[in-house]
Design a protein around this motif. Structure first.
Motif, PDB file in Angstrom:
ATOM      1  N   HIS A 216       0.834  -1.201   0.000  1.00  0.00           N
ATOM      2  CA  HIS A 216       0.000   0.000   0.000  1.00  0.00           C
ATOM      3  C   HIS A 216       0.876   1.260   0.000  1.00  0.00           C
ATOM      4  O   HIS A 216       1.200   1.822   1.049  1.00  0.00           O
ATOM      5  N   THR A 217       1.231   1.679  -1.208  1.00  0.00           N
ATOM      6  CA  THR A 217       2.161   2.805  -1.371  1.00  0.00           C
ATOM      7  C   THR A 217       1.624   3.869  -2.326  1.00  0.00           C
ATOM      8  O   THR A 217       2.390   4.728  -2.778  1.00  0.00           O
ATOM      9  N   HIS A 218       0.331   3.842  -2.622  1.00  0.00           N
ATOM     10  CA  HIS A 218      -0.221   4.828  -3.553  1.00  0.00           C
ATOM     11  C   HIS A 218      -0.106   6.230  -2.938  1.00  0.00           C
ATOM     12  O   HIS A 218      -0.524   6.457  -1.810  1.00  0.00           O
ATOM     13  N   GLY A 219       0.472   7.146  -3.697  1.00  0.00           N
ATOM     14  CA  GLY A 219       0.633   8.518  -3.219  1.00  0.00           C
ATOM     15  C   GLY A 219       1.924   8.783  -2.485  1.00  0.00           C
ATOM     16  O   GLY A 219       2.143   9.906  -2.008  1.00  0.00           O
ATOM     17  N   ALA A 220       2.830   7.793  -2.426  1.00  0.00           N
ATOM     18  CA  ALA A 220       4.080   8.001  -1.684  1.00  0.00           C
ATOM     19  C   ALA A 220       4.932   9.094  -2.331  1.00  0.00           C
ATOM     20  O   ALA A 220       5.490   9.950  -1.631  1.00  0.00           O
ATOM     21  N   GLY A 221       5.039   9.065  -3.653  1.00  0.00           N
ATOM     22  CA  GLY A 221       5.838  10.084  -4.327  1.00  0.00           C
ATOM     23  C   GLY A 221       5.281  11.482  -4.133  1.00  0.00           C
ATOM     24  O   GLY A 221       6.025  12.443  -3.927  1.00  0.00           O
ATOM     25  N   ASP A 222       3.951  11.592  -4.191  1.00  0.00           N
ATOM     26  CA  ASP A 222       3.298  12.885  -3.968  1.00  0.00           C
ATOM     27  C   ASP A 222       3.561  13.375  -2.549  1.00  0.00           C
ATOM     28  O   ASP A 222       3.841  14.567  -2.327  1.00  0.00           O
ATOM     29  N   ALA A 223       3.454  12.463  -1.578  1.00  0.00           N
ATOM     30  CA  ALA A 223       3.675  12.847  -0.180  1.00  0.00           C
ATOM     31  C   ALA A 223       5.099  13.325   0.047  1.00  0.00           C
ATOM     32  O   ALA A 223       5.330  14.323   0.747  1.00  0.00           O
ATOM     33  N   MET A 224       6.068  12.645  -0.562  1.00  0.00           N
ATOM     34  CA  MET A 224       7.470  13.051  -0.420  1.00  0.00           C
ATOM     35  C   MET A 224       7.692  14.449  -0.990  1.00  0.00           C
ATOM     36  O   MET A 224       8.261  15.336  -0.324  1.00  0.00           O
ATOM     37  N   ALA A 225       7.210  14.666  -2.219  1.00  0.00           N
ATOM     38  CA  ALA A 225       7.437  15.958  -2.872  1.00  0.00           C
ATOM     39  C   ALA A 225       6.694  17.091  -2.176  1.00  0.00           C
ATOM     40  O   ALA A 225       7.212  18.211  -2.052  1.00  0.00           O
ATOM     41  N   SER A 226       5.476  16.812  -1.713  1.00  0.00           N
ATOM     42  CA  SER A 226       4.711  17.886  -1.067  1.00  0.00           C
ATOM     43  C   SER A 226       5.212  18.175   0.346  1.00  0.00           C
ATOM     44  O   SER A 226       5.182  19.329   0.792  1.00  0.00           O
TER      45      SER A 226
END
Length: 277
Positions: A216-226
């Motif tokens: 369950h890693t959906h949105g991990a990249g967005d969370a890191m960048a934001s």
């Protein structure tokens, strides 16, 4: 900060995820839980769930640009980031609007480019013209870019299979014009750790973290960048904000949860205070 003082603000220029796991929803959720007021310029509306992206409607480029200029002129911001930008036309409009609003390059508003080129399901989010516009128009404006390994391949042609390859990718990406490059290692699944790499053209800084045994890693990249963007809005340097982003996303993945038939979202709930009723 007193109860009535204005918090720092950050702008996300991104698409909407109807599943709420990624896109502008993830960005605004992360901004809030990092103590930053979120502003938004919507670029596209997707029809998606954990099974995939089923449809999409892009926002007219003039409306995307208008949103950026409207909030910049009235409310102001301390940092801005991009997510899904949908088309070359929108990217060109974003670049012009950022110049008019004094976002990016050598202005006081640092610009984070998360070069989102495909959904987590592999659904392409723009064509070759869009990729060229992203590379030529936005990367040179960026304080930092935050590609994952699939985006590294699309931007540079390099296939990264180990940490040494991440160093090569960072050097190649730096030549495209950003001040810093942050290569994310989440897709390097053969590595027992999750070690991201920050590069400023002179030195490399490793950002180590655990690799969690969760799908369950959906949105991990967005969370890191934001989270990184929120750190910049709060006055951190790029290296400090990158470490802050790494800390945030590691906790978000550690607290991720199932939702829907396939890959669930990373969580921001761990940042909420207990309710004392």
């Amino acid at each position: 900060m007193s109860q009535n003082a204005s918090p720092p603000a950050a702008l996300t220029i991104a698409g909407s995820d109807s599943g709420g796991a990624a896109g502008l929803q993830a960005d605004l959720r992360t901004f809030l839980t990092c103590g930053v007021h979120g502003l938004v310029a919507v670029t596209a509306v997707t029809v998606q769930n954990t099974l995939g992206v089923h449809d999409r409607s892009d926002i007219p480029a003039r409306i995307v640009a208008g949103q950026i200029e409207a909030v910049a002129a009235d409310m102001g911001m301390q940092a801005a980031k991009t997510g899904m930008l949908a088309s070359a036309e929108i990217i060109e409009a974003v670049a012009r609007a950022c110049d008019r609003a004094e976002i990016g390059r050598d202005t006081k508003v640092p610009f984070v480019v998360d070069p989102v080129a495909a959904s987590m399901h592999g659904h392409p989010l723009f064509d070759a013209a869009g990729l060229a516009a992203l590379r030529d128009l936005l990367l040179p404006r960026a304080a930092v870019i935050t590609p994952n390994l699939d985006e590294v391949r699309l931007l540079t042609g390099l296939e990264v299979t180990d940490r040494a390859g991440m160093h090569d990718a960072a050097v190649a990406l730096k030549e495209l014009g950003p001040k810093y490059v942050l290569v994310k290692s989440g897709h390097l699944t053969t590595d027992p750790e999750c070690v991201d790499l920050l590069y400023d053209g002179r030195s490399f800084v490793e950002l180590p973290g655990p690799r969690f045994a969760t799908p369950h890693t959906h949105g991990a990249g967005d969370a890191m960048a934001s989270a990184l963007t929120a750190g910049l809005a709060r006055g951190m340097s790029v290296p400090e904000a990158a470490r802050f982003g790494k800390w945030f996303v590691s906790n978000a993945v550690a607290n991720s949860y199932p939702m829907g038939a396939k890959v669930g979202p990373v969580s921001a709930f761990w940042r909420l205070a207990p309710e004392n009723r």
